[in-house]
Scaffold this motif. Structure first.
Motif, PDB file in Angstrom:
ATOM      1  N   TRP A 113       0.855  -1.048  -0.204  1.00 47.40           N
ATOM      2  CA  TRP A 113      -0.047  -0.136   0.209  1.00 47.40           C
ATOM      3  C   TRP A 113       0.518   0.899   0.156  1.00 47.40           C
ATOM      4  N   PRO A 114       1.533   1.259   0.968  1.00 49.06           N
ATOM      5  CA  PRO A 114       2.876   2.353   1.110  1.00 49.06           C
ATOM      6  C   PRO A 114       3.578   3.097  -0.498  1.00 49.06           C
ATOM      7  N   TYR A 115       3.734   2.124  -1.272  1.00 49.78           N
ATOM      8  CA  TYR A 115       4.411   2.012  -2.228  1.00 49.78           C
ATOM      9  C   TYR A 115       3.483   2.070  -3.310  1.00 49.78           C
ATOM     10  N   GLY A 116       2.297   1.982  -3.014  1.00 52.17           N
ATOM     11  CA  GLY A 116       1.131   2.066  -4.464  1.00 52.17           C
ATOM     12  C   GLY A 116       0.791   3.700  -4.236  1.00 52.17           C
ATOM     13  N   LYS A 117       1.437   4.600  -3.358  1.00 48.25           N
ATOM     14  CA  LYS A 117       1.835   5.995  -3.461  1.00 48.25           C
ATOM     15  C   LYS A 117       2.445   6.500  -3.442  1.00 48.25           C
ATOM     16  N   THR A 118       3.943   6.178  -3.799  1.00 48.53           N
ATOM     17  CA  THR A 118       5.126   7.129  -3.811  1.00 48.53           C
ATOM     18  C   THR A 118       5.383   6.732  -6.285  1.00 48.53           C
ATOM     19  N   LEU A 119       5.956   7.369  -6.069  1.00 52.72           N
ATOM     20  CA  LEU A 119       6.775   7.175  -7.602  1.00 52.72           C
ATOM     21  C   LEU A 119       7.752   6.198  -7.474  1.00 52.72           C
ATOM     22  N   TYR A 120       8.407   5.650  -6.191  1.00 54.55           N
ATOM     23  CA  TYR A 120       9.023   4.321  -6.375  1.00 54.55           C
ATOM     24  C   TYR A 120       8.731   3.457  -7.612  1.00 54.55           C
ATOM     25  N   ARG A 175      -7.854 -17.130  12.217  1.00 54.81           N
ATOM     26  CA  ARG A 175      -7.609 -16.239  12.561  1.00 54.81           C
ATOM     27  C   ARG A 175      -6.266 -15.614  13.561  1.00 54.81           C
ATOM     28  N   ALA A 176      -4.879 -16.348  12.884  1.00 56.32           N
ATOM     29  CA  ALA A 176      -4.051 -16.472  12.473  1.00 56.32           C
ATOM     30  C   ALA A 176      -3.585 -15.255  11.675  1.00 56.32           C
ATOM     31  N   VAL A 177      -4.839 -15.125  10.433  1.00 52.50           N
ATOM     32  CA  VAL A 177      -4.380 -14.364   9.240  1.00 52.50           C
ATOM     33  C   VAL A 177      -5.049 -13.127   9.867  1.00 52.50           C
ATOM     34  N   SER A 178      -5.641 -13.216  10.609  1.00 52.57           N
ATOM     35  CA  SER A 178      -6.624 -12.104  10.363  1.00 52.57           C
ATOM     36  C   SER A 178      -5.844 -10.943  11.386  1.00 52.57           C
ATOM     37  N   ALA A 179      -5.280 -11.598  12.906  1.00 55.86           N
ATOM     38  CA  ALA A 179      -4.467 -10.974  13.146  1.00 55.86           C
ATOM     39  C   ALA A 179      -3.024 -10.442  12.768  1.00 55.86           C
ATOM     40  N   CYS A 180      -2.796 -10.911  11.536  1.00 52.96           N
ATOM     41  CA  CYS A 180      -1.139 -10.433  11.641  1.00 52.96           C
ATOM     42  C   CYS A 180      -2.344  -9.374   9.474  1.00 52.96           C
ATOM     43  N   ALA A 181      -3.868  -9.519   9.520  1.00 47.64           N
ATOM     44  CA  ALA A 181      -4.136  -8.275   9.001  1.00 47.64           C
ATOM     45  C   ALA A 181      -4.579  -7.375   9.313  1.00 47.64           C
ATOM     46  N   ILE A 182      -4.599  -7.216  10.697  1.00 49.79           N
ATOM     47  CA  ILE A 182      -4.635  -5.924  11.773  1.00 49.79           C
ATOM     48  C   ILE A 182      -3.628  -5.171  12.111  1.00 49.79           C
ATOM     49  N   ALA A 183      -2.904  -6.674  12.406  1.00 50.51           N
ATOM     50  CA  ALA A 183      -1.084  -5.139  12.964  1.00 50.51           C
ATOM     51  C   ALA A 183      -0.525  -5.058  10.937  1.00 50.51           C
ATOM     52  N   GLY A 184      -0.996  -5.206   9.850  1.00 47.01           N
ATOM     53  CA  GLY A 184      -0.086  -5.205   8.520  1.00 47.01           C
ATOM     54  C   GLY A 184      -1.323  -3.886   8.355  1.00 47.01           C
ATOM     55  N   PHE A 185      -2.036  -3.677   8.547  1.00 39.75           N
ATOM     56  CA  PHE A 185      -3.203  -2.532   8.943  1.00 39.75           C
ATOM     57  C   PHE A 185      -2.807  -1.553   8.769  1.00 39.75           C
ATOM     58  N   ALA A 186      -2.522  -1.708  10.174  1.00 39.93           N
ATOM     59  CA  ALA A 186      -2.335  -0.663  10.940  1.00 39.93           C
ATOM     60  C   ALA A 186      -0.906   0.426  11.034  1.00 39.93           C
ATOM     61  N   ILE A 187       0.120  -0.293  10.517  1.00 41.13           N
ATOM     62  CA  ILE A 187       1.404  -0.129  10.057  1.00 41.13           C
ATOM     63  C   ILE A 187       1.388   0.912   8.440  1.00 41.13           C
ATOM     64  N   ALA A 188       0.540   0.094   7.960  1.00 45.99           N
ATOM     65  CA  ALA A 188       0.584   0.329   5.994  1.00 45.99           C
ATOM     66  C   ALA A 188      -0.220   2.178   6.134  1.00 45.99           C
ATOM     67  N   ALA A 189      -1.315   1.613   7.280  1.00 46.89           N
ATOM     68  CA  ALA A 189      -2.266   3.104   7.401  1.00 46.89           C
ATOM     69  C   ALA A 189      -1.213   4.272   8.092  1.00 46.89           C
ATOM     70  N   LEU A 190      -0.455   3.859   8.638  1.00 48.94           N
ATOM     71  CA  LEU A 190       0.323   5.080   9.846  1.00 48.94           C
ATOM     72  C   LEU A 190       1.265   5.830   8.187  1.00 48.94           C
ATOM     73  N   ALA A 191       2.377   4.472   7.049  1.00 49.62           N
ATOM     74  CA  ALA A 191       2.921   5.270   6.267  1.00 49.62           C
ATOM     75  C   ALA A 191       2.124   6.260   5.678  1.00 49.62           C
TER      76      ALA A 191
END
Length: 511
Positions: A164-171, A377-393
């Protein structure tokens, strides 16, 4: 009954999401603005030199990063592919500027026109990242995943990882991720193998270091147990030819520009006072591996938490889809070792492990194999953590969080530390204890001057409002333009989400 393809809906939904949250600021670091200038000069003069960099002065010196060619022109140290891929978006940016009545003037005076056109040009990476999500969905379905599972994992990739963060830059990493995701899909489907080989070549032409990952596709095919022998060797031959052809493009490009086979134009002396004698030092690989795997700022498992589940699942994947397991493991190993030994293994100023972004779609593919045994459930937990980092970035510009600031009369960087260099070593290196977003959010630097174009929350619409107020000629940017780059994408996002939900409901009704 014809059920709409979920990959198409995912593409439009994520294209809208990435465009809606795009930075639009293509003028932070050379890896962004010089690629933009390549496309601009390609449209203006038919070549991808970057004379614009000589017209812009920063602290009395040109911002040019690269080398002068045999023809006397300044060339950026990047492959030729990216400029051609982003050219359609650059031309679209020119049309938007013309429709908005924004005049073009020579640099540095015409910065308002450049800012608007550069922002539209950067949507090329939103397009590429969305293609990566769609390609991943296609590959997941080809592996036998049920449509709802393929869609869920695609959403994890698109919204809960570093993509997600790299979908918003020109890298350019989003283009590589798209090429690799679609190559994997076509090889798993065992169709259009020539197109898959062409995508591998395209990735390498965009960024030469993609050649490190490319052989993993040939290795995966070699280890696929139920593949007919003739098809196996034909596929491997096409992949090898594609890799070789793309390598020859770079060699020819280097010879044309500089008259030297392996001179890619990287002028490290233009970046730091004490550049390394060699950009690749195997002895530094242990520290580089630590950076990429275990640091809070660059660990692939911090920026794509679901990748950890995938690595754990590789053993089961070996039993169920041997070729995929071997290919993914090979790609991980070669990329990690190569980039760990590279100067600046963290990828320079950037969110997360920039070099590893193209690997993320491949890393998550084992989770799509039916019977892999990973708990939802493990995939969901990783998704929540990943979304938090991506949204901040997405909100905090990497440059505001990492670039040096003046404190007490001297430049202090939360990102790099200066060291006493040994013979042939650089005098700075990545700071192991760097924590993403901490500096920008706690120092007040992020919101210190949100009126200046490019500062504050990293969103194109906001930057356009700032540009109207502060840039020379910014008053030529119409007040409706920030709305025009926001509202249509909101409509596309909601339409795609509704359509995707409906298509999944229809697929569930089929026998």
């Amino acid at each position: 009954m014809i059920v709409p393809r979920p990959a198409v809906r995912l593409f439009w939904g994520f294209f809208a999401l990435y465009a809606l949250t795009a930075s639009g600021n293509a003028f932070r670091v050379p890896d962004e603005f010089e690629v933009y200038f390549q496309a601009e000069h390609l449209a203006d003069a038919g070549d991808i030199s970057v004379p614009q960099t000589l017209a812009i002065q920063e602290q009395g010196a040109p911002i040019f990063f690269g080398e002068f060619g045999r023809d006397g022109r300044p060339y950026a140290p990047y492959g030729p592919g990216a400029a051609f891929l982003i050219l359609p978006f650059h031309l679209a940016g020119r049309l938007v500027a013309a429709a908005a009545g924004i005049p073009r003037a020579p640099l540095p005076g015409g910065i308002a026109w450049e800012f608007v056109v550069g922002g539209i040009t950067s949507l090329a990476m939103a397009f590429a990242a969305a293609l990566a999500v769609a390609g991943f969905c296609r590959a997941a379905l080809a592996l036998g995943a049920a449509p709802p599972d393929a869609v869920r994992l695609s959403i994890v990739l698109g919204a809960c990882t570093i993509l997600w963060p790299y979908g918003k830059t020109l890298y350019c990493e989003a283009w590589l991720a798209a090429a690799f995701a679609w190559t994997a899909a076509l090889l798993i489907e065992r169709r259009r193998i020539a197109v898959a080989a062409l995508l591998i070549a395209l990735a390498i032409v965009v960024k030469p270091t993609a050649i490190v990952v490319a052989p993993a596709f040939a290795v995966a095919v070699l280890c696929e147990p139920d593949l007919e022998r003739r098809r196996r060797w034909r596929t491997i031959a096409l992949v090898v030819v594609a890799i070789g052809a793309a390598g020859l493009v770079h060699v020819g490009w280097n010879l044309y520009r500089f008259g030297r086979l392996l001179d890619f134009g990287y002028n490290l002396a233009g970046m730091i006072p004490y550049p390394p004698a060699r950009p690749f030092v195997l002895e530094q690989a242990p520290r580089g591996l630590f950076v990429q795997l275990l640091t809070p700022g660059k660990s692939i498992f911090v920026w794509a938490p679901a990748a950890l589940l995938s690595v754990v699942a590789l053993r089961s994947c070996w039993r169920l889809r041997r070729g995929l397991a071997v290919g993914v493991a090979f790609a991980i190993a070669t990329a990690l070792v190569f980039y760990a030994a590279l100067f600046l293994p963290e990828g320079g100023y950037a969110h997360g492990p920039r070099h590893l972004v193209p690997l993320v779609p491949l890393l998550l593919l084992p989770l799509a194999v039916p019977g892999i045994g990973v708990a939802r459930r493990a995939v969901s937990a990783c998704a929540i953590a990943g979304f938090a980092i991506a949204a901040l970035a997405v909100t905090v510009s990497f440059f505001e969080d990492q670039s040096p600031v003046q404190i007490g009369g001297r430049a202090v960087s939360p990102y790099y530390e200066r060291i006493e260099p040994g013979p042939g070593e650089a005098n700075l290196r990545y700071r192991i204890d760097y924590v993403p977003f901490k500096f920008a959010l706690t120092s007040g630097h992020w919101l210190a001057d949100t009126r200046a174009a490019g500062n504050g929350p990293d969103l194109f619409a906001l930057h356009l409002v700032q540009a109207r107020r502060t840039l020379p000629g910014g008053d030529s940017i119409p007040a409706w333009l920030p709305w025009a780059v926001t509202l249509p994408w909101l409509m596309v996002l909601f339409t795609a989400a509704f359509s995707l939900r409906r298509s999944l409901a229809l697929s569930a009704q089929l026998p």
